[in-house]
Design an enzyme around this catalytic site. Structure first.
Site, PDB file in Angstrom:
ATOM      1  N   ASP A   1      41.788  43.041  23.995  1.00 27.46           N
ATOM      2  CA  ASP A   1      42.462  42.066  24.862  1.00 27.46           C
ATOM      3  C   ASP A   1      41.713  40.750  24.764  1.00 27.46           C
ATOM      4  OD1 ASP A   1      44.343  43.858  25.734  1.00 27.46           O
ATOM      5  OD2 ASP A   1      43.362  44.296  27.641  1.00 27.46           O
TER       6      ASP A   1
ATOM      7  N   ASP B   1      49.710  30.681  37.483  1.00 24.67           N
ATOM      8  CA  ASP B   1      49.893  32.073  37.897  1.00 24.67           C
ATOM      9  C   ASP B   1      50.616  32.888  36.839  1.00 24.67           C
ATOM     10  OD1 ASP B   1      48.636  31.734  40.264  1.00 24.67           O
ATOM     11  OD2 ASP B   1      50.462  31.416  41.439  1.00 24.67           O
ATOM     12  N   ASN B   2      50.988  32.263  35.757  1.00 29.60           N
ATOM     13  CA  ASN B   2      51.775  32.962  34.730  1.00 29.60           C
ATOM     14  C   ASN B   2      50.909  33.508  33.614  1.00 29.60           C
ATOM     15  OD1 ASN B   2      54.254  32.395  35.968  1.00 29.60           O
ATOM     16  ND2 ASN B   2      54.249  30.323  35.098  1.00 29.60           N
TER      17      ASN B   2
ATOM     18  N   GLN C   1      52.350  40.923  49.964  1.00 31.77           N
ATOM     19  CA  GLN C   1      52.729  40.346  48.669  1.00 31.77           C
ATOM     20  C   GLN C   1      51.797  39.181  48.308  1.00 31.77           C
ATOM     21  OE1 GLN C   1      55.055  41.866  46.513  1.00 31.77           O
ATOM     22  NE2 GLN C   1      54.747  43.361  48.146  1.00 31.77           N
TER      23      GLN C   1
ATOM     24  N   ASP D   1      48.799  51.768  34.324  1.00 31.63           N
ATOM     25  CA  ASP D   1      47.652  52.326  33.574  1.00 31.63           C
ATOM     26  C   ASP D   1      46.520  52.679  34.533  1.00 31.63           C
ATOM     27  OD1 ASP D   1      49.109  51.637  31.348  1.00 31.63           O
ATOM     28  OD2 ASP D   1      47.899  49.883  30.860  1.00 31.63           O
TER      29      ASP D   1
END
Ligand SMILES: Nc1ncnc2c1ncn2[C@@H]1O[C@H](COP(=O)(O)OP(=O)(O)OP(=O)(O)O)[C@@H](O)[C@H]1O
Ligand SMILES: *[C@@H]1O[C@H](CO)[C@@H](O)[C@H](O)[C@H]1NC(C)=O
Ligand SMILES: *[C@@H]1O[C@H](CO)[C@@H](O)[C@H](O)[C@H]1NC(C)=O
Ligand SMILES: *[C@@H]1O[C@H](CO)[C@@H](O)[C@H](O)[C@H]1NC(C)=O
Length: 350
Positions: free
Chosen positions: A23, A135-136, A294, A305
């Site tokens: 990653d 935030d993306n 949230q 995972d």
């Protein structure tokens, strides 16, 4: 001490095999996304046009590396939950003989997972770029070497097979069905013949569809079947279960033919913020997740995972299934509150 002695015997008790990916996470800019045609929030497989992207990301931005890939992530979370001894989790997969492969080996070591990679030079180490803007997050995965795992080149080797024999719980994600069915079957049969626990994850709707035949070759050996609600629904449709009720689907999946009759199959289906469905003997129950505001949820990526990792960490210690679910929910909850691909140093699970 006697405890120490017992704990040492528990090394390599959890065996995972799958697609190891390095990653690579970085905060990037809009120009970078545009250059490679990436949407701010997405999850795609790398195409030819992304070939240069990984190196460019490393050159241009401050990157963070992590040992990744669904199964490796789950066993990593299990090892994190267990903490000590180190190397309770074993992991097999295929990487390249390159710099990213070296980094991946370092990262696996830092997470105390006993990773044994098949290293080949045809394909480069698999990578997953996480391109963050605000935030993306845009994920681009390049399986590369992960696709090249070979039973006869790695799993069959005596020193490797010894590690398989040492385990008592096995976990493989359905994704690996696209790589080496024969490796999965060899491990699954070993577990079944020795009355050990073999678990599989449906992993994705396309596995239930395009790889249905391979999936059903493995199913008779599956003691624990994991999946999320979407995967369970696709599986049910493909199997002609004629129900959309997730508890019914769990029952029907449980009752599919099984080789080792000493263990009844268990189906475990997560549903995001809704409760997790699990078969228990001849009953089905739904277990509530940890309620979370949230606004406290930073990133639900990898929650599935992590759930599996938490579940396996207790299973390998012979804890009750209720305890396994609780640990799964705990680990998933930690992950969804964390930004990016990290988790805190130690768990706080009792
Ligand atoms: N909105 C949420 N609120 C509370 N817990 C959540 C929420 N979303 C996910 N979780 C936790 O994560 C677990 C797994 O979530 P989910 O079923 O969404 O997995 P998934 O779809 O495989 O996720 P991903 O593919 O993003 O890893 C849930 O069982 C729950 O414990
Ligand atoms: C995040 O993505 C959404 C669309 O998916 C967009 O509206 C928003 O502006 C993006 N934010 C950043 C910081 O890029
Ligand atoms: C379940 O996982 C799939 C990937 O296999 C994902 O596309 C889907 O959004 C997930 N479903 C839910 C309800 O989170
Ligand atoms: C595996 O199973 C979990 C929990 O049942 C699910 O949420 C997740 O999407 C699955 N995915 C992968 C990639 O293994």
């Amino acid at each position: 001490s006697p405890t120490r002695y017992l704990m040492a015997g528990y090394q390599n008790a959890l065996f995972g095999m799958g697609n190891p990916l390095l990653d690579i996470c970085a905060v990037v800019d809009k120009d970078f996304l545009d250059k490679y045609g990436l949407k701010p929030n997405d999850q795609i497989l790398a195409e030819d046009k992304h070939k240069e992207m990984f190196e460019e990301m490393v050159k241009k931005f401050k990157v963070e590396y992590h040992a990744g890939g669904a199964t490796q992530n789950s066993v990593k979370v299990a090892q994190w939950m267990i903490q000590k001894p180190h190397k309770v989790a074993t992991f097999f997969g295929c990487i390249g003989k390159d710099r990213f492969g070296e980094i991946l080996k370092e990262k696996a070591e830092e997470s105390y997972v006993d990773a044994h990679y098949y290293e080949q030079s045809e394909e480069p180490t698999g990578t997953c770029a996480a391109c963050i803007t605000g935030d993306n997050r845009s994920l681009v995965a390049n399986l590369a070497a992960a696709n090249c795992y070979k039973k006869d080149k790695h799993l069959d080797l005596e020193e490797n097979w010894k590690l398989v024999e040492k385990a008592k719980v096995y976990y493989i994600a359905g994704f690996f069905l696209t790589v080496s069915l024969e490796s999965i079957l060899k491990v699954a049969k070993h577990a079944s013949d020795n009355n050990k626990i073999f678990s599989l994850n449906l992993s994705a709707p396309f596995i239930c569809q395009a790889f249905k035949e391979s999936l059903m070759k493995v199913m008779p050996y599956v003691d624990i079947l994991f999946g999320n609600e979407t995967e369970a629904a696709t599986f049910a449709r493909e199997q002609g279960f004629e129900t959309k009720d997730i508890e019914e689907i769990a029952k029907k999946a449980q009752n599919l033919p099984k080789v080792n009759k000493k263990r009844q199959r268990i189906a475990v289906f997560t549903q995001g913020k809704e409760g997790t469905v699990m078969t228990k003997g001849d009953k089905v129950e739904t277990f509530p997740v940890i309620q979370t505001d949230q606004s406290d949820i930073v990133d639900t990526n990898g929650a599935g995972d992590a759930f599996v990792g938490g579940f396996l960490s207790e299973l390998v210690q012979d804890k009750s299934l209720e305890q396994c679910i609780r640990a799964g929910h705990y680990a998933a909850n930690v992950i969804i509150r964390q930004a990016g691909c990290t988790f805190p140093e130690k768990p706080d699970f009792h």
